[in-house]
Design an enzyme around this catalytic site. Structure first.
Site, PDB file in Angstrom:
ATOM      1  CD  GLU A  79      66.929  29.144  20.066  1.00  9.61           C
ATOM      2  OE1 GLU A  79      67.184  30.017  19.237  1.00  9.61           O
ATOM      3  OE2 GLU A  79      65.909  29.125  20.761  1.00  9.61           O
ATOM      4  CB  CYS A 111      62.118  29.072  22.772  1.00 10.48           C
ATOM      5  SG  CYS A 111      63.376  30.319  22.895  1.00 10.48           S
ATOM      6  CG  HIS A 233      59.476  31.134  25.856  1.00  3.06           C
ATOM      7  ND1 HIS A 233      60.612  30.462  26.246  1.00  3.06           N
ATOM      8  CD2 HIS A 233      59.893  32.177  25.072  1.00  3.06           C
ATOM      9  CE1 HIS A 233      61.668  31.067  25.698  1.00  3.06           C
ATOM     10  NE2 HIS A 233      61.257  32.104  24.991  1.00  3.06           N
TER      11      HIS A 233
HETATM   12  P1  HMG Z   1      64.919  47.554  25.527  1.00  2.92           P
HETATM   13  O1  HMG Z   1      65.334  48.423  24.431  1.00  2.92           O
HETATM   14  O2  HMG Z   1      65.815  47.445  26.710  1.00  2.92           O
HETATM   15  O3  HMG Z   1      63.410  47.915  25.933  1.00  2.92           O
HETATM   16  O4  HMG Z   1      64.717  46.087  24.988  1.00  2.92           O
HETATM   17  P2  HMG Z   1      62.770  49.118  26.728  1.00  2.92           P
HETATM   18  O5  HMG Z   1      63.571  50.350  26.594  1.00  2.92           O
HETATM   19  O6  HMG Z   1      61.361  49.130  26.257  1.00  2.92           O
HETATM   20  O7  HMG Z   1      62.843  48.692  28.271  1.00  2.92           O
HETATM   21  C1  HMG Z   1      62.330  47.486  28.719  1.00  2.92           C
HETATM   22  C2  HMG Z   1      61.386  47.767  29.896  1.00  2.92           C
HETATM   23  O8  HMG Z   1      62.125  48.408  30.938  1.00  2.92           O
HETATM   24  C3  HMG Z   1      60.224  48.713  29.582  1.00  2.92           C
HETATM   25  O9  HMG Z   1      59.123  48.255  30.314  1.00  2.92           O
HETATM   26  C4  HMG Z   1      60.689  50.041  30.140  1.00  2.92           C
HETATM   27  O10 HMG Z   1      59.608  50.907  30.488  1.00  2.92           O
HETATM   28  C5  HMG Z   1      61.423  49.562  31.375  1.00  2.92           C
HETATM   29  P3  HMG Z   1      57.713  47.972  29.577  1.00  2.92           P
HETATM   30  O11 HMG Z   1      57.288  49.253  28.997  1.00  2.92           O
HETATM   31  O12 HMG Z   1      58.035  46.969  28.475  1.00  2.92           O
HETATM   32  O13 HMG Z   1      56.852  47.429  30.639  1.00  2.92           O
HETATM   33  N1  HMG Z   1      62.403  50.541  31.888  1.00  2.92           N
HETATM   34  C6  HMG Z   1      62.565  50.797  33.198  1.00  2.92           C
HETATM   35  N2  HMG Z   1      61.960  50.311  34.291  1.00  2.92           N
HETATM   36  C7  HMG Z   1      62.382  50.759  35.512  1.00  2.92           C
HETATM   37  N3  HMG Z   1      63.383  51.677  35.658  1.00  2.92           N
HETATM   38  C8  HMG Z   1      64.002  52.185  34.575  1.00  2.92           C
HETATM   39  C9  HMG Z   1      63.614  51.747  33.278  1.00  2.92           C
HETATM   40  N4  HMG Z   1      64.024  52.028  32.015  1.00  2.92           N
HETATM   41  C10 HMG Z   1      63.266  51.287  31.185  1.00  2.92           C
HETATM   42  N5  HMG Z   1      64.986  53.084  34.734  1.00  2.92           N
HETATM   43  C11 HMG Z   1      64.034  43.831  24.827  1.00  2.92           C
HETATM   44  C12 HMG Z   1      64.007  45.083  25.667  1.00  2.92           C
HETATM   45  C13 HMG Z   1      63.248  42.741  25.484  1.00  2.92           C
HETATM   46  C14 HMG Z   1      63.367  44.138  23.485  1.00  2.92           C
HETATM   47  C15 HMG Z   1      65.510  43.409  24.623  1.00  2.92           C
HETATM   48  O14 HMG Z   1      66.054  43.014  25.869  1.00  2.92           O
HETATM   49  C16 HMG Z   1      65.665  42.259  23.650  1.00  2.92           C
HETATM   50  O15 HMG Z   1      65.760  42.464  22.436  1.00  2.92           O
HETATM   51  N6  HMG Z   1      65.739  40.986  24.162  1.00  2.92           N
HETATM   52  C17 HMG Z   1      65.910  39.810  23.342  1.00  2.92           C
HETATM   53  C18 HMG Z   1      64.637  39.410  22.598  1.00  2.92           C
HETATM   54  C19 HMG Z   1      63.567  38.864  23.538  1.00  2.92           C
HETATM   55  O16 HMG Z   1      63.834  38.405  24.624  1.00  2.92           O
HETATM   56  N7  HMG Z   1      62.293  38.847  23.037  1.00  2.92           N
HETATM   57  C20 HMG Z   1      61.193  38.297  23.812  1.00  2.92           C
HETATM   58  C21 HMG Z   1      60.080  37.731  22.925  1.00  2.92           C
HETATM   59  S1  HMG Z   1      60.725  36.612  21.681  1.00  2.92           S
HETATM   60  C22 HMG Z   1      61.029  35.136  22.570  1.00  2.92           C
HETATM   61  O17 HMG Z   1      60.628  34.991  23.681  1.00  2.92           O
HETATM   62  C23 HMG Z   1      61.846  34.101  21.864  1.00  2.92           C
HETATM   63  C24 HMG Z   1      63.284  33.971  22.323  1.00  2.92           C
HETATM   64  O18 HMG Z   1      63.350  33.305  23.571  1.00  2.92           O
HETATM   65  C25 HMG Z   1      64.109  33.235  21.267  1.00  2.92           C
HETATM   66  C26 HMG Z   1      63.636  31.855  20.791  1.00  2.92           C
HETATM   67  O19 HMG Z   1      62.467  31.606  20.568  1.00  2.92           O
HETATM   68  O20 HMG Z   1      64.530  31.049  20.536  1.00  2.92           O
HETATM   69  C27 HMG Z   1      63.951  35.331  22.514  1.00  2.92           C
END
Ligand code: HMG
Length: 403
Positions: A79, A111, A233
């Site tokens: 992609e 993906c 994945h």
């Molecule tokens: P974010 O805003 O950083 O999320 O975005 P958050 O605030 O919920 O924090 C993430 C985790 O860190 C949470 O844990 C928090 O609690 C924890 P969870 O509740 O989820 O278990 N956290 C902490 N832990 C320890 N110490 C701390 C602390 N603070 C917070 N101090 C997000 C996270 C994944 C949404 C962002 O990184 C993102 O948008 N990533 C890109 C999209 C993505 O990877 N999506 C995955 C599913 S889609 C997919 O897999 C397809 C893809 O590969 C593309 C394709 O298909 O081509 C992406």
């Protein structure tokens, strides 16, 4: 007739950014990245590497000991395409001197395209059992400097030779799909970076997993415990952990069996998201890091591509698989990488090839077996790399500051 993976090699950039450095620069608690997302390092591509050089380096290693004339089809899943018309695989075909009788095509569905390539290749081999397919999956994950997805960026390629003589994994016929029109992650043609509704994407990933698992169970009559290991994945390793937790909970399994996935996460924790390649990088990580002999054990696979299309399928590890792994090659590649600081990472990130059609010599950095050397008249020109990373050229490494 068995069909499956005869050979599997991966390649990623010679440069990475420690996520602890990114956390400091963005004023974020580093534990959010290491514990919250489960990531340690992000692979960063230098200007002289792209999806073609990564795929060609991986393919060169995957084809060791295999007659290139036996490859009658190259499927290139990506992609991060470099051209709207020409398949990136034709450049790889040329760099590796594959037969002119070998057909080449590029595949896209986020993906999921790597998994689509696998399914298409397996059907093709069942129809033409003497023939082999080279499946390439190569991607660069970009969300933008300071974007919420930034710590989940990364890059990597996998090259897989599929045939009727599988030496690593043979695939079983039961495979379940799920498709739904959702806007969780996409990249319009005019954008360099993906648009993503991050939290929504994680929700849809898990919903797609549940649907696929339900359909797979109906097709196969298998329970979770019929699978020794799982490869998901891996956009970031915590996502795969959540996926496995979800399946364990759905199956009313007591406790979360960490050992069923932990070895599959080791490489991705150190590379970041490699989109189409990530499922197969997880498989390489599992086979190469498991202390247990996995011969004849069943692996459950879950592929997810945003947009979205997902698949759950399974494979059996071949006896003697350990003799056919590229473990030493991968270990050396991962250990010899150089750490960038945040300013260097941002310079690499900001680099763009000129678009004016003039001749431009691409600045050279440590790379794999092939490099992007020049762009001229809108044409990318590649070359064999005579400064292999194994020889580490200090001047070249220092030149990262000169970009
Ligand atoms: P974010 O805003 O950083 O999320 O975005 P958050 O605030 O919920 O924090 C993430 C985790 O860190 C949470 O844990 C928090 O609690 C924890 P969870 O509740 O989820 O278990 N956290 C902490 N832990 C320890 N110490 C701390 C602390 N603070 C917070 N101090 C997000 C996270 C994944 C949404 C962002 O990184 C993102 O948008 N990533 C890109 C999209 C993505 O990877 N999506 C995955 C599913 S889609 C997919 O897999 C397809 C893809 O590969 C593309 C394709 O298909 O081509 C992406």
């Amino acid at each position: 007739m068995k069909v499956g993976i005869e050979s599997l090699a991966l390649y990623s950039s010679r440069y990475y950014l420690p996520l602890s450095a990114l956390a400091e620069a963005r004023n974020i608690d580093p534990q959010k990245f290491t514990v919250g997302l489960g990531q340690e390092k992000m692979a960063v591509l230098p200007p002289n590497e792209d999806i073609v050089t990564m795929a060609a380096s991986a393919a060169k290693e995957a084809l060791v000991g295999i007659d290139p004339k036996s490859i009658s089809m190259v499927l290139f899943a990506t992609e991060s395409s470099i051209d709207q018309s020409k398949a990136a695989g034709i450049w790889v075909h040329n760099l590796l001197n594959l037969s002119s009788a070998c057909r080449v095509v590029e595949l896209k569905q986020a993906c999921f395209a790597g998994c689509a390539g696998l399914l298409l290749a397996l059907s093709y081999i069942k129809q033409f059992p003497g023939q082999k397919v080279l499946l390439l999956a190569s991607d660069v994950a970009r969300y933008g400097l300071g974007a919420i997805g930034e710590p989940t960026q990364g890059c990597g390629a996998c090259a897989i030779v599929l045939s009727a003589e599988p030496k690593l994994v043979s695939f079983e016929p039961e495979t379940a799909s799920y498709t739904s029109h959702v806007m969780d992650f996409w990249r319009p043609n005019y954008k360099e970076e993906a648009l993503v509704d991050g939290k929504y994407s994680t929700k849809i990933y898990l919903e797609a997993l549940q649907e696929c698992w339900k359909n797979y169970q109906a097709l196969s009559n298998r329970a979770l415990t019929d699978h020794a290991r799982f490869c998901y994945h891996i956009p970031f390793t915590k996502m795969a952990m959540k996926a496995h937790e979800r399946l364990c909970r759905e199956s009313k399994r007591v406790g979360y069996a960490q050992n069923e996935i932990q070895d599959s996460l080791i490489y991705s924790k150190n590379l970041g998201n490699s989109y189409t390649a990530s499922l197969f990088i997880g498989l390489a990580s599992l086979l190469e890091n498991s202390s247990e002999d996995l011969s004849e054990k069943r692996i459950g696979f879950f592929s997810y591509g945003s947009g979205c299309v997902a698949e759950f399928f399974s494979g059996i590890v071949e006896p003697g698989y350990k003799n056919h792994l590229k473990q030493a090659y991968h270990k050396a590649m991962l250990e010899k990488r150089e750490a960038l600081d945040v300013a260097e990472y941002e310079r690499f990130y900001a680099f763009r090839l000129p678009e004016d059609g003039g001749t431009f010599s691409v600045p050279q950095y440590t790379a794999g077996d092939f490099v992007l050397s020049e762009i001229s008249a809108h044409e990318r020109r590649y070359a064999k790399n005579d400064r292999l990373y194994a020889k580490q050229d200090e001047e070249l490494a220092k030149s990262v500051n000169a970009l």
